[in-house]
Design a protein around this motif. Structure first.
Motif, short mmCIF file in Angstrom:
data_model
loop_
_atom_site.label_atom_id
_atom_site.label_comp_id
_atom_site.label_asym_id
_atom_site.label_seq_id
_atom_site.Cartn_x
_atom_site.Cartn_y
_atom_site.Cartn_z
N THR A 102 10.28 7.14 1.97
CA THR A 102 8.95 6.52 2.01
C THR A 102 8.18 7.12 3.20
O THR A 102 8.65 8.06 3.82
N SER A 107 0.81 -1.23 0.00
CA SER A 107 0.00 0.00 0.00
C SER A 107 0.84 1.28 0.00
O SER A 107 0.30 2.35 -0.26
N SER A 108 2.15 1.17 0.30
CA SER A 108 2.97 2.38 0.25
C SER A 108 4.45 2.03 0.10
O SER A 108 4.83 0.86 0.15
N GLY A 113 -4.79 -7.80 3.96
CA GLY A 113 -4.15 -8.81 4.80
C GLY A 113 -3.25 -8.17 5.82
O GLY A 113 -2.53 -7.21 5.53
N ASP A 114 -3.28 -8.71 7.02
CA ASP A 114 -2.40 -8.26 8.09
C ASP A 114 -1.36 -9.36 8.28
O ASP A 114 -1.70 -10.50 8.57
N THR A 172 5.04 -7.77 13.67
CA THR A 172 4.98 -7.39 12.25
C THR A 172 6.26 -7.80 11.52
O THR A 172 6.22 -8.48 10.50
N ALA A 190 6.47 -6.02 4.17
CA ALA A 190 5.73 -5.26 5.18
C ALA A 190 6.56 -5.12 6.44
O ALA A 190 7.16 -6.09 6.92
N ALA A 244 -1.95 -5.61 2.18
CA ALA A 244 -1.72 -4.59 3.21
C ALA A 244 -3.02 -4.49 3.99
O ALA A 244 -4.03 -5.06 3.59
N ARG A 245 -2.97 -3.73 5.09
CA ARG A 245 -4.22 -3.55 5.85
C ARG A 245 -5.10 -2.49 5.21
O ARG A 245 -6.31 -2.60 5.22
N VAL A 248 12.89 -8.28 2.80
CA VAL A 248 13.31 -6.87 2.87
C VAL A 248 13.77 -6.57 4.30
O VAL A 248 12.98 -6.40 5.22
N GLY A 267 19.05 0.48 2.77
CA GLY A 267 19.44 1.67 3.54
C GLY A 267 18.32 2.70 3.50
O GLY A 267 17.22 2.43 2.98
N THR A 269 0.50 -10.08 10.57
CA THR A 269 0.55 -10.72 11.90
C THR A 269 -0.51 -11.81 12.03
O THR A 269 -0.53 -12.54 13.02
N ASN A 312 5.31 6.63 9.84
CA ASN A 312 4.57 5.47 10.39
C ASN A 312 5.26 4.84 11.59
O ASN A 312 4.73 3.91 12.20
#
Ligand SMILES: NC(=O)c1ccc[n+]([C@@H]2O[C@H](COP(=O)([O-])OP(=O)(O)OC[C@H]3O[C@@H](n4cnc5c(N)ncnc54)[C@H](OP(=O)(O)O)[C@@H]3O)[C@@H](O)[C@H]2O)c1
Length: 259
Positions: free
Chosen positions: A190, A12-13, A62-63, A113, A91, A34-35, A140, A186, A65, A195
């Motif tokens: 974003t 989502s981002s 989707g979450d 998470t 995520a 994403a949520r 990632v 690195g 967790t 967040n």
């Protein structure tokens, strides 16, 4: 165009969103989770407005967790595209604050998470990759994985965890023809800073920042390789080497940066 299918968490981002668009432009079909489903729907509209040919985007709330939501999204992917070939376990969330003084809820959210989320994503996607006969898992992680990071310790340790399992998972999945790559990213421009959980919303404080498309392009390019680890910039390699050869110096610099 290709018949390969990509599953990206955190689409989502930021890095996940940019990577989704690059895979789609390259002709891959992509499931993005994403949520924030409304963000994924906006991305779908953007994909549909791209000049043809391009791949298809499947938004799936989707979450990470919650393992059931990931299994449902994988099933939705198989029902829609018939296969799954590449996982980008992206995520994640950041945190600033001292280990003793931070809110436990924030620390717990980060651990669930960044650690559980990656494990759940791998466990949900690998059975589908086995059906496809091959696969590639991109984890990632962060250059922070290799350094003592006072006031960002929980985040750094979560990335150390996921980087640490890469080598083991590679060997465990070798016989299934599934590759695993650890992406040590690195600083990248974003929504990560805004967040971030915990006390500090301060940004990188003068550290050189990468464009999100540079990271996304590297992730897409790595699908044609069998690299165990990717570090994009010389600056980030210096951080990793510093963490190995002068860990005390890196820890002091990190403390100044993060406090
Ligand atoms: N930006 C940097 O400087 C940097 C550096 C090194 C590593 N990284 C890593 O890069 C990855 C992507 O971060 P970013 O920079 O692109 O940050 P971002 O713009 O904040 O994106 C984070 C993504 O993760 C998703 N997410 C968070 N919690 C989730 C959950 N519980 N379930 C499902 N999705 C969740 C978010 O979606 P929803 O909120 O919609 O669920 C969002 O799509 C993270 O793993 C981060 O640690 C970033």
């Amino acid at each position: 165009m290709t018949d390969k299918v990509v599953f990206i968490t955190g689409a989502s981002s930021g890095i996940g969103r940019a990577t989704t668009l690059l895979f789609i432009r390259a002709g891959y079909n992509v499931t993005g989770t994403a949520r924030r489903i409304e963000r994924l729907q906006t991305l779908k509209n953007e994909v549909e407005a791209l000049p043809s040919p391009h791949g298809t985007f499947l938004p799936a709330q989707g979450d990470v967790t919650q393992p059931d939501t990931l299994s449902d999204a994988v099933q939705h992917t198989l029902d829609t595209f018939g296969r799954l070939d590449i996982l980008v376990a992206n995520a994640g969330v950041g945190h600033r604050g001292a280990i003793v003084d931070s809110e436990w809820d924030d620390m717990q959210t980060l651990l669930r998470t960044n650690i559980d989320g990656v494990l759940h994503s791998i466990r949900a996607c690998v059975p589908a990759m086995r059906q496809s006969g091959s696969g590639h898992i991109m984890i990632v992680s962060s250059v922070a994985a290799n350094i003592s990071s006072p006031y960002a310790a929980i985040y750094a340790a979560s990335k150390a965890f996921v980087s640490s399992i890469t080598g083991s998972v590679r060997l465990e999945l070798e016989a299934d023809n599934i590759k695993v790559t650890d992406f040590l990213v690195g600083r990248t421009e974003t929504e990560f800073d805004s967040n971030r959980l915990g006390s500090g919303k301060r940004s990188g404080g003068g550290l050189p920042t990468m464009d999100v498309d540079q990271v996304a392009q590297a992730i897409v390019n790595t699908t044609t390789t069998n690299r165990k680890r990717v570090i994009l910039r010389l600056f980030d390699r210096l951080i990793v080497w510093g963490g190995i050869f002068t860990p005390w110096l890196l820890a002091r610099l990190a403390k100044r940066q993060y406090k």
